[in-house]
Design an enzyme around this catalytic site. Structure first.
Site, mmCIF file in Angstrom:
data_model
loop_
_atom_site.group_PDB
_atom_site.id
_atom_site.type_symbol
_atom_site.label_atom_id
_atom_site.label_comp_id
_atom_site.label_asym_id
_atom_site.label_seq_id
_atom_site.Cartn_x
_atom_site.Cartn_y
_atom_site.Cartn_z
ATOM 1 N N GLU A 1 56.845 43.208 47.204
ATOM 2 C CA GLU A 1 55.313 42.655 47.645
ATOM 3 C C GLU A 1 55.811 41.172 48.147
ATOM 4 O O GLU A 1 56.446 40.374 47.648
ATOM 5 C CB GLU A 1 54.581 42.304 46.185
ATOM 6 C CG GLU A 1 53.290 41.631 46.556
ATOM 7 C CD GLU A 1 52.133 41.392 45.357
ATOM 8 O OE1 GLU A 1 52.299 42.346 44.494
ATOM 9 O OE2 GLU A 1 51.904 40.312 45.141
ATOM 10 N N GLU B 1 50.042 30.745 51.423
ATOM 11 C CA GLU B 1 49.785 30.194 50.163
ATOM 12 C C GLU B 1 50.298 28.820 50.060
ATOM 13 O O GLU B 1 49.998 27.649 49.624
ATOM 14 C CB GLU B 1 49.501 31.029 49.058
ATOM 15 C CG GLU B 1 48.977 30.327 47.841
ATOM 16 C CD GLU B 1 48.903 31.019 46.706
ATOM 17 O OE1 GLU B 1 49.084 32.349 46.642
ATOM 18 O OE2 GLU B 1 48.762 30.388 45.441
ATOM 19 N N GLU C 1 48.330 36.353 34.093
ATOM 20 C CA GLU C 1 47.408 35.154 34.436
ATOM 21 C C GLU C 1 46.126 35.423 34.000
ATOM 22 O O GLU C 1 45.108 35.112 34.601
ATOM 23 C CB GLU C 1 47.232 34.837 36.010
ATOM 24 C CG GLU C 1 48.757 34.552 36.580
ATOM 25 C CD GLU C 1 48.943 34.111 37.778
ATOM 26 O OE1 GLU C 1 48.037 34.580 38.789
ATOM 27 O OE2 GLU C 1 49.609 33.289 38.285
ATOM 28 N N ASP D 1 57.162 32.688 42.662
ATOM 29 C CA ASP D 1 55.580 33.066 43.193
ATOM 30 C C ASP D 1 55.732 32.721 44.716
ATOM 31 O O ASP D 1 55.160 31.640 44.947
ATOM 32 C CB ASP D 1 54.649 32.193 42.422
ATOM 33 C CG ASP D 1 53.384 32.900 42.507
ATOM 34 O OD1 ASP D 1 53.270 33.618 43.413
ATOM 35 O OD2 ASP D 1 52.435 32.305 41.785
ATOM 36 N N ARG E 1 60.323 30.848 33.374
ATOM 37 C CA ARG E 1 59.525 31.726 33.815
ATOM 38 C C ARG E 1 60.309 32.789 34.700
ATOM 39 O O ARG E 1 59.805 33.817 34.807
ATOM 40 C CB ARG E 1 58.423 31.217 34.483
ATOM 41 C CG ARG E 1 57.296 31.845 35.402
ATOM 42 C CD ARG E 1 56.129 31.220 35.745
ATOM 43 N NE ARG E 1 55.772 31.837 37.061
ATOM 44 C CZ ARG E 1 54.614 31.415 37.872
ATOM 45 N NH1 ARG E 1 54.351 30.032 37.599
ATOM 46 N NH2 ARG E 1 54.124 32.200 39.075
ATOM 47 N N HIS F 1 58.002 25.068 43.759
ATOM 48 C CA HIS F 1 56.803 25.110 43.046
ATOM 49 C C HIS F 1 56.414 23.413 42.729
ATOM 50 O O HIS F 1 56.261 23.147 41.582
ATOM 51 C CB HIS F 1 57.074 25.662 41.786
ATOM 52 C CG HIS F 1 55.753 26.135 41.130
ATOM 53 N ND1 HIS F 1 54.587 25.445 40.551
ATOM 54 C CD2 HIS F 1 55.178 27.512 40.934
ATOM 55 C CE1 HIS F 1 53.673 25.945 40.096
ATOM 56 N NE2 HIS F 1 53.912 27.381 40.314
ATOM 57 N N LYS G 1 47.192 44.642 38.264
ATOM 58 C CA LYS G 1 47.551 43.404 37.854
ATOM 59 C C LYS G 1 47.228 43.688 36.382
ATOM 60 O O LYS G 1 45.834 43.361 35.984
ATOM 61 C CB LYS G 1 46.978 42.147 38.466
ATOM 62 C CG LYS G 1 47.364 40.787 38.014
ATOM 63 C CD LYS G 1 46.984 39.721 38.881
ATOM 64 C CE LYS G 1 47.297 38.239 38.334
ATOM 65 N NZ LYS G 1 46.985 37.069 39.041
ATOM 66 N N ARG H 1 51.918 46.015 39.011
ATOM 67 C CA ARG H 1 52.663 44.785 39.387
ATOM 68 C C ARG H 1 53.601 44.353 38.398
ATOM 69 O O ARG H 1 53.157 44.511 37.092
ATOM 70 C CB ARG H 1 51.723 43.763 39.912
ATOM 71 C CG ARG H 1 50.887 44.222 41.100
ATOM 72 C CD ARG H 1 49.877 42.958 41.284
ATOM 73 N NE ARG H 1 50.347 42.080 42.225
ATOM 74 C CZ ARG H 1 50.012 40.762 42.093
ATOM 75 N NH1 ARG H 1 49.466 40.433 41.059
ATOM 76 N NH2 ARG H 1 50.243 39.951 42.983
HETATM 77 C C1 BDP Z 1 49.738 33.393 42.915
HETATM 78 C C2 BDP Z 1 48.198 33.114 43.356
HETATM 79 C C3 BDP Z 1 47.082 33.715 42.657
HETATM 80 C C4 BDP Z 1 47.488 35.286 42.400
HETATM 81 C C5 BDP Z 1 48.673 35.282 41.945
HETATM 82 C C6 BDP Z 1 49.208 36.988 41.840
HETATM 83 O O1 BDP Z 1 48.105 31.748 43.358
HETATM 84 O O2 BDP Z 1 46.048 33.399 43.268
HETATM 85 O O3 BDP Z 1 46.366 35.689 41.814
HETATM 86 O O4 BDP Z 1 49.836 34.716 42.553
HETATM 87 O O5 BDP Z 1 49.915 37.394 42.627
HETATM 88 O O6 BDP Z 1 50.403 33.340 43.788
HETATM 89 O O7 BDP Z 1 48.571 37.538 40.994
#
Ligand code: BDP
Length: 715
Positions: free
Chosen positions: A402, A408, A306, A380, A351, A536, A302, A339
């Site tokens: 993925e 979650e 983020e 997401d 986004r 979301h 990754k 990723r």
């Molecule tokens: C989000 C999650 C986060 C993950 C991120 C990811 O909230 O904790 O780090 O995806 O896939 O949905 O990198």
């Protein structure tokens, strides 16, 4: 005396029923409870022979013995020479008898990991043959055979050929070295790093067995938000201990690579992928890893996502970063899974569009041992997302799927949500990349563009809870992921049926009723969480429960208001040409279906369109009315599920019955919470009353807004 007798009776008769803790998952191997079938099986199976000397073959042999012993309630012997027993398993090449019993061309279709299971006649006797080209195929064949018995299928005339269409079938553990699990709701990590490598928990073997039984052949041990320490000798020794156990079940180990590791762990001044010292560092690191784990699978990364470091920190592209790591593992046969989950804070663009915009121009620039790993949807892991527009848009690059198995965004481990229909919805989606029928499944299995490498990953829902996944039904999602990774064409209900029979009971009433509510559960969850294409709108950061009002997150695109865009004039995200034009990322055939408001299916409406509250759907209801009735229907469906479950008490053990019963009560409360909080909030804009049949909330909007969850799990 009487008391002793009672205690004895309790342990002999009742304890097994009460003591079901879920640990055995779908590999319970309980004695067949249908007597005539049991006799048939017993007559057909007396002794087995599994030929070969490898560790994988030893696992297959052991599993077959344990499984048969449990299922048949008698001990099964190993026959000394091929053909003298009535189950013969092994690799075709190495077993002369198998070569005479199974024609060579029957083995072709089984490839590297597939198998055949056949009933054949040999010396006037019926023999069940399990044959494969390689050892792993024998193991998978054995598990398939045991599944037939566990689900009480006829075995008198078997003719099965099975082979996976996708090569890399991986779990991704988001497990940290301190044993917390990011987005984990089933306790702490099963990797006991502190006691490894000296102590290897028997659980590791059971984990490997469960995975092998559904065809999973790889596991990424560590969180994508990576810690460079995993690459240190101290930890590689621990990784090697796990790899040693998993290897016996055909499972390779992979690790996440923190892009800045050369700086953090190697003391270099930079992690620039074009810097020769950085390249050399990774090459050496790869060589070192392969010394510990000779069959190491490779890295999952990754980067520039983020807040994670990546090549863009040095003004390089994702391809530069991925290729540098790919070159490091290539001499050892490793791969890099890079990723595509990226979106930038600085870019005000929708986004939805960002990963596509970033990655599509890089198509064709990746090394041969790079796979780009794409989440199923563009945002997401929401309860419902359209498929990610990158599928079908990067023909020169192998793309891996993925999925998120951990719930979650689907109620953590308190909501019963069977995810196979969600996975299938995406896999079956048509990208139209090469005309009609270019499904996402064909993109990721490599067949659409004839890629030599293909893969699918599921973010694991496994923790150290005794039943592994928290909710007794959450294991069905681990199971379904594996089965679909093996064969994306399998119907969801068939998978549910298999899982229920193996996990709980073969009783027809139980199987039918349970399968019915499992099959409906995902759609019902969408109803009480995010109907009509909302997405979301969950609580910020912990992602627990509804919070559509949130508007102060660290970044705009973490705020629910960014996604639902509700105000007094309407609701929804306009992604047509008049809006963000995200739809332009899909092929024209698909774009047309979604672009035209009248043709857009209701379940994607607010994903792609912004409509006034009074807009009428094809049902004749206004958007406001439909929103209200959907939320209510979701709640009602949970209550129906509870009723069904209550009627199933006689069919299963008390322990799991009660656990599920209690969790369903929690789910009902949470569904009501979602409905009330969302409807009260959206009502401040629609300014319309709830239609008939929709229950009035018993709390105020202010109450729901005031709820705080500082200790919600999984952060
Ligand atoms: C989000 C999650 C986060 C993950 C991120 C990811 O909230 O904790 O780090 O995806 O896939 O949905 O990198």
């Amino acid at each position: 005396m009487k008391k002793t007798l009672c205690t004895l009776l309790f342990f002999v008769l009742l304890y097994p029923l009460l003591a079901e803790d879920g640990y055995r998952l779908w590999l319970r191997y309980e004695k067949i409870d249908n007597n005539s079938l049991l006799q048939t099986y017993r007559a057909a199976i007396n002794s087995i022979q599994v030929t070969g000397n490898s560790a994988v073959i030893a696992s297959a042999r052991q599993e077959l013995l344990t499984g048969l012993q449990g299922l048949l309630g008698k001990s099964v012997t190993q026959s000394p020479s091929p053909g003298t027993g009535n189950i013969l398993a092994g690799t075709w090449q190495q077993n002369a008898l198998l070569r005479t019993l199974i024609p060579a061309d029957h083995m072709k279709a089984t490839g590297k990991e597939g198998f055949v299971i056949r009933t054949v006649r040999y010396q006037q006797k019926r023999v069940i043959v399990i044959a494969a080209n390689e050892d792993a195929g024998v193991l998978y064949g054995v598990f398939n055979f045991l599944r037939l018995l566990q689900t009480q299928q006829p075995i008198s005339n078997l003719s099965i050929t099975s082979a996976p269409t996708i090569q890399l079938r991986l779990l991704n553990h988001w497990d940290n070295l301190d044993r917390t699990v990011e987005r984990g709701y089933a306790g702490f990590s099963i990797w006991d790093w502190h006691r490894l490598p000296g102590y290897t928990d028997p659980r590791y073997t059971d984990y490997a067995r469960a995975n092998a039984s559904i065809g999973i052949n790889g596991t990424v041990l560590t969180n994508v938000n990576a810690n460079a320490r995993i690459l240190s000798p101290e930890y590689l020794e621990k990784v090697a201990a796990l790899a040693h156990i998993f290897r016996r079940y055909g499972i390779k180990v992979y690790l996440t690579a923190r892009f800045s590791a050369p700086v953090e762990a190697g003391g270099l001044k930079t992690a620039d992928p074009l810097d020769p010292t950085v390249q050399a560092w990774w090459k050496e690191k790869a060589t070192e890893i392969y010394r510990y784990v000779p069959d190491f699978g490779g890295f999952l990364v990754k980067a520039n996502s983020e807040g994670q470091p990546g090549p863009q920190n040095y003004h390089r592209t994702h391809a530069d970063g991925a290729n540098m790591l790919a070159d490091a593992v290539a001499p050892h046969g490793g791969i890099v899974m890079w990723r595509a989950f990226v979106y930038s804070n600085e870019k005000p663009d929708d986004r939805f569009k960002q990963a596509y915009n970033e990655f599509k121009p890089l198509d064709g620039q990746f090394r041969k041992n790079v796979v780009v790993q794409v989440k199923n949807g563009p945002i997401d892991f929401q309860p419902r997302e359209p498929f990610h527009p990158l599928f079908g848009a990067m023909p020169a690059t192998p793309l891996m799927m993925e999925f998120q198995i951990t719930q979650e965004y689907l109620g953590f481990a308190t909501n019963l949500v069977y995810l196979a229909p969600l996975f299938k919805e995406c896999l079956d989606s048509d990208t139209y990349a090469k005309g009609k029928g270019s499904t996402v499944a064909k993109v990721i299995d490599g067949s659409l563009e004839d890629h030599p490498i293909s893969g699918i990953a599921g973010v694991a829902n496994i923790g150290n809870d005794i039943n592994w996944c928290g909710h007794p039904f959450a294991a069905a999602n681990w199971y379904a992921f594996g089965r679909l990774a093996w064969n994306p064409q399998l119907p969801s209900d068939e998978i549910a049926n298999e899982w229920i029979r193996q996990t709980f009971s073969n009783n027809a009433t139980f199987v039918q009723s349970t399968s019915r509510f499992m099959m409906a559960s995902r759609e019902n969850t969408v109803r009480y969480m995010t109907p009509l294409g909302l997405h979301h709108i969950m609580g910020n950061s912990h992602h627990y429960g509804p919070a559509p009002w949130t508007n102060k997150a660290q970044r705009a695109d973490w705020d629910p208001i960014y996604y639902h865009r509700a105000d007094s004039t309407g609701i929804g995200f306009d992604r047509t040409a008049a809006g963000s034009n995200a739809l332009a990322q899909y092929s024209p055939d698909l774009r047309r279906q979604y672009e035209n408001l009248k043709d857009c299916p209701d379940n994607y409406l607010l994903w792609f369109h912004r409509v006034p509250w009074t807009y009428r759907l094809s049902s004749g209801k206004t958007v406001w009315e439909a929103l209200c009735t959907e939320y209510q229907a979701g709640v009602s469906a949970v209550r129906d599920m509870q009723k069904t479950w209550n009627g199933l008490k006689p069919y299963i053990d008390a322990a799991r019955f009660e656990e599920v019963q209690q969790l369903m009560a929690v789910q009902e409360k949470e569904a009501v919470w979602w409905r009330n909080a969302c409807l009260l909030y959206f009502q401040t804009y629609s300014r319309m009353p709830f239609p008939a049949g929709v229950e009035q909330p018993d709390q105020t909007l202010e109450y729901y807004k005031s709820l705080r969850f500082p200790y919600a799990p999984g952060i």
